[in-house]
Design an enzyme around this catalytic site. Structure first.
Site, PDB file in Angstrom:
ATOM      1  CB  THR A 147      -0.935   0.005   1.223  1.00 24.00           C
ATOM      2  OG1 THR A 147      -1.769  -1.151   1.150  1.00 24.00           O
ATOM      3  CG2 THR A 147      -1.803   1.254   1.267  1.00 24.00           C
ATOM      4  CD  GLN A 203      -2.684 -11.803  -4.128  1.00 19.29           C
ATOM      5  OE1 GLN A 203      -2.587 -13.023  -4.017  1.00 19.29           O
ATOM      6  NE2 GLN A 203      -3.140 -11.049  -3.135  1.00 19.29           N
ATOM      7  CB  THR A 212      13.242   3.506  13.274  1.00 22.04           C
ATOM      8  OG1 THR A 212      13.531   4.755  13.898  1.00 22.04           O
ATOM      9  CG2 THR A 212      14.130   2.412  13.855  1.00 22.04           C
ATOM     10  CB  CYS A 229     -10.198  -3.511   0.425  1.00 18.53           C
ATOM     11  SG  CYS A 229      -8.506  -4.092   0.535  1.00 18.53           S
TER      12      CYS A 229
HETATM   13  C1  LIG Z   1      -2.702  -7.219  -0.278  1.00 18.87           C
HETATM   14  C2  LIG Z   1      -2.471  -6.444  -1.514  1.00 18.87           C
HETATM   15  C3  LIG Z   1      -1.968  -5.130  -1.488  1.00 18.87           C
HETATM   16  C4  LIG Z   1      -1.746  -4.378  -0.210  1.00 18.87           C
HETATM   17  O1  LIG Z   1      -0.776  -4.954   0.604  1.00 18.87           O
HETATM   18  P1  LIG Z   1      -0.620  -4.399   2.096  1.00 18.87           P
HETATM   19  O2  LIG Z   1       0.294  -5.360   2.727  1.00 18.87           O
HETATM   20  O3  LIG Z   1      -1.989  -4.410   2.695  1.00 18.87           O
HETATM   21  O4  LIG Z   1      -0.085  -3.030   2.008  1.00 18.87           O
HETATM   22  C5  LIG Z   1      -1.736  -4.501  -2.683  1.00 18.87           C
HETATM   23  N1  LIG Z   1      -1.955  -5.109  -3.855  1.00 18.87           N
HETATM   24  C6  LIG Z   1      -2.424  -6.367  -3.932  1.00 18.87           C
HETATM   25  C7  LIG Z   1      -2.629  -7.003  -5.253  1.00 18.87           C
HETATM   26  C8  LIG Z   1      -2.708  -7.079  -2.766  1.00 18.87           C
HETATM   27  O5  LIG Z   1      -3.195  -8.314  -2.856  1.00 18.87           O
END
Ligand SMILES: *Cc1c(COP(=O)(O)O)cnc(C)c1O
Length: 379
Positions: free
Chosen positions: A72, A179, A237, A325
């Site tokens: 993210t 993924q 950090t 989400c």
């Molecule tokens: C899970 C996911 C994210 C986000 O990862 P985080 O660890 O929540 O920041 C972004 N892109 C894809 C395709 C994801 O499956």
């Protein structure tokens, strides 16, 4: 009741070997990697070793890796800082309609600030057509963003082809590899991307640590400021224990990758074949072969997906409607709408994602429970 986990695309349990590797870095090796004393220098050393491990695995150089809190942050970093940095060059972004929200939401912010966005349509199997990208590019385009594989429907995109188009047109290219890293081979040279984003918890590492790959020579500004860590690209950090965990996780994935891919493909194909045999009115979503080994995604006619999730959960089965989400919200998934599903089918969806600890017996249990559950819920 014993729980069965079919939601590996949302997060995976941390491998015990990863936790074991991390543990000393919470205790005697707790140092701040920026401290000049010996405890700090030890932390710095292992941080750099972890960076090298990740780099080796994805075909990058260690200096091209920035550790951060996860994908993210990486996606926000690339999108917001390029928009600011390149605003005199252009204000146009090309993005697939099926990206994760951590790519789409920053871009939507930019749209409100006057950026022009081309959302690439996808085909019914979820594939982006690279020719559409060629058509969308203008002399104002500053970024192309297409994910490597969909977290919802599992379709794997022709990233190398898109990377070539980006390069020919001198446009920066971001691919979200959350993924795919650790699950299928990922090599930054072959993908031809300038940026890739990843999160350790999607490949059996800890949550809250990830990385951004920035191709050497690519200019980008930091997103978080207030410290010169990570070569001035990410203040704060450093999460040394997390980086050690990420590196251990990726090492384990690399050593087991061929076995895991074939084992998971076998279990996945049982689902793709046997669910439509046992249940009528079902559609498989996503490409049948250009597909993540661990993803099976279905839509059921005349079934409410949320009720299905709850009913499966009552039977100890933890699965998903799509991305974590969008679950909880009643709006149909943007990905399922983009592949052309009706609201009814989009809201009647079920994503089964498997992983390192999935067994044939768990698949058997799902294949017995799911038809019963769909039958009772069907309207
Ligand atoms: C899970 C996911 C994210 C986000 O990862 P985080 O660890 O929540 O920041 C972004 N892109 C894809 C395709 C994801 O499956």
């Amino acid at each position: 009741m014993k729980k069965i986990y079919f939601d590996y695309a949302a997060t995976a349990p941390t491998d015990p070997r990863v936790i074991e590797a991390m543990t000393p870095y919470f205790f005697e090796k707790f140092g701040n990697a920026s401290s000049p004393h010996s405890i700090g220098r030890d932390a710095q050393k292992v941080l750099e070793e972890s960076r090298e491990t990740l780099a080796r695995f994805i075909g990058a150089k260690a200096e091209e890796i920035i550790f951060n809190s996860g994908a993210t942050e990486a996606n926000n970093h690339v999108i917001f800082s390029l928009a600011r940095r390149l605003k005199d060059k252009g204000n146009h972004i090309v993005v697939s309609a099926i990206e994760h929200h951590s790519v789409l939401a920053p871009i939507e912010h930019l749209a409100k600030e006057g950026f022009k966005i081309t959302y690439l349509k996808v085909l019914g199997d979820g594939l982006v057509d690279p020719q559409e990208i060629k058509k969308a590019i203008t002399d104002k385009t500053i970024l192309i963003a297409v994910m490597h594989a969909s977290n919802e429907i599992g379709t794997i995109q022709p990233i190398a082809e898109i990377g070539k188009i980006a390069k020919e047109n001198n446009i920066l290219f971001l691919t979200d590899t959350v993924q795919t890293v650790g699950h299928i081979p990922v090599n930054v040279g072959e993908l031809g991307a300038d940026f890739i984003s990843l999160s350790a918890h999607k490949f059996y590492g800890p949550k809250g640590i990830g990385a951004l790959y920035i191709r050497k020579g690519t200019k980008i500004d930091p997103y978080l400021v207030g410290g010169d860590q990570e070569k001035n690209q990410r203040a704060g950090t450093q999460n040394v224990a997390g980086a050690v965990g990420l590196a251990k996780a990726i090492e384990l994935c690399q050593s087991q990758m061929n076995d895991e891919m074939s084992f998971q493909t076998k279990l996945r194909d049982r689902l793709l074949i046997e669910i439509p045999q046992r249940i009528g009115g079902v559609k498989i979503n996503g490409h049948l072969t250009k597909r993540l080994p661990n993803n099976a995604h279905f839509s059921f006619e005349k079934v409410d997906g949320e009720s299905l999730l709850l009913a499966l959960d009552m039977n100890g089965i933890c699965s998903s409607m799509g991305s974590a989400c969008t679950a909880g919200a009643m709006a149909p998934s943007h990905v399922l709408k983009a592949i052309g599903l009706s609201d009814e089918l989009a809201l009647g969806s079920l994503r089964i994602t498997i992983g390192r600890w999935t067994t044939d017996e768990q698949i058997d249990y799902l294949l017995t429970k799911l038809p019963e559950t769909v039958k009772t819920l069907r309207i």
